[in-house]
Design an enzyme around this catalytic site. Structure first.
Site, PDB file in Angstrom:
ATOM      1  N   ILE A  52       0.862   3.702   1.983  1.00 49.56           N
ATOM      2  CA  ILE A  52       1.111   4.512   3.120  1.00 49.56           C
ATOM      3  C   ILE A  52       2.354   3.331   3.905  1.00 49.56           C
ATOM      4  CG2 ILE A  52      -0.879   5.490   3.317  1.00 49.56           C
ATOM      5  CD1 ILE A  52      -1.917   3.135   5.559  1.00 49.56           C
ATOM      6  N   TYR A  53       2.369   2.069   3.510  1.00 49.72           N
ATOM      7  CA  TYR A  53       3.218   1.340   4.167  1.00 49.72           C
ATOM      8  C   TYR A  53       4.636   1.713   4.386  1.00 49.72           C
ATOM      9  CZ  TYR A  53      -0.353  -2.552   4.046  1.00 49.72           C
ATOM     10  OH  TYR A  53      -1.415  -3.228   3.967  1.00 49.72           O
ATOM     11  N   ALA A  54       5.162   1.502   5.384  1.00 51.99           N
ATOM     12  CA  ALA A  54       6.822   2.046   5.509  1.00 51.99           C
ATOM     13  C   ALA A  54       6.865   3.672   5.231  1.00 51.99           C
ATOM     14  CB  ALA A  54       7.769   1.328   4.853  1.00 51.99           C
ATOM     15  N   GLY A  67       7.433   3.937   1.460  1.00 53.31           N
ATOM     16  CA  GLY A  67       8.679   3.044   1.729  1.00 53.31           C
ATOM     17  C   GLY A  67       8.500   1.457   1.099  1.00 53.31           C
ATOM     18  N   ALA A  86       0.814  -1.158  -0.065  1.00 55.09           N
ATOM     19  CA  ALA A  86      -0.102   0.069  -0.226  1.00 55.09           C
ATOM     20  C   ALA A  86       0.774   1.171   0.137  1.00 55.09           C
ATOM     21  CB  ALA A  86      -0.883   0.013   1.251  1.00 55.09           C
TER      22      ALA A  86
END
Length: 120
Positions: free
Chosen positions: A52-54, A58, A50
């Site tokens: 928004i991950y990391a 990221g 997704a």
């Protein structure tokens, strides 16, 4: 690895998928590279990430860096709609935002297509 239909989409995916939320956050680049290549070698074809991950992109950035010519070997799923800016300007599911979010994900993933794009 067992391969299954993904609903009526026409996509065929491994029964086991790889969740990619740790890449670029808890897992450094070299460890991520080992995990990604081992998963493909074992027949895992569904990779789920997704925007928004990391830390806002990221995980997608790591996948884009690592996959290279192995991109063709997987079904890539990513998601959008969670806040990607602290001021609330980059989030939601308006047409305008979706077009912006998908372009940003394509750039981070270093690909020209996403197999499954989902609202998070």
């Amino acid at each position: 690895m067992e391969i299954r239909n993904l609903g009526g989409s026409g996509l065929r995916v491994s029964a086991v998928g790889l969740g990619c939320n740790n890449f670029g956050q808890r897992t450094d680049l070299e460890t991520s590279r080992k995990v990604i290549h081992k998963a493909i070698d074992l027949g895992i074809t569904l990779f789920d990430t997704a925007d928004i991950y990391a830390g806002m992109g990221g995980s997608e950035t790591v996948l884009g860096t690592v996959l290279g010519n192995r991109r063709k070997d997987i079904v890539l799923a990513t998601k959008f709609s969670k806040p990607m800016a602290t001021d609330g300007t980059k989030q939601g599911a308006s047409r305008r935002y979706i077009m912006s979010a998908v372009e940003a994900s394509l750039t981070r993933l270093k690909t020209d297509y996403i197999d499954l794009y989902q609202q998070h």
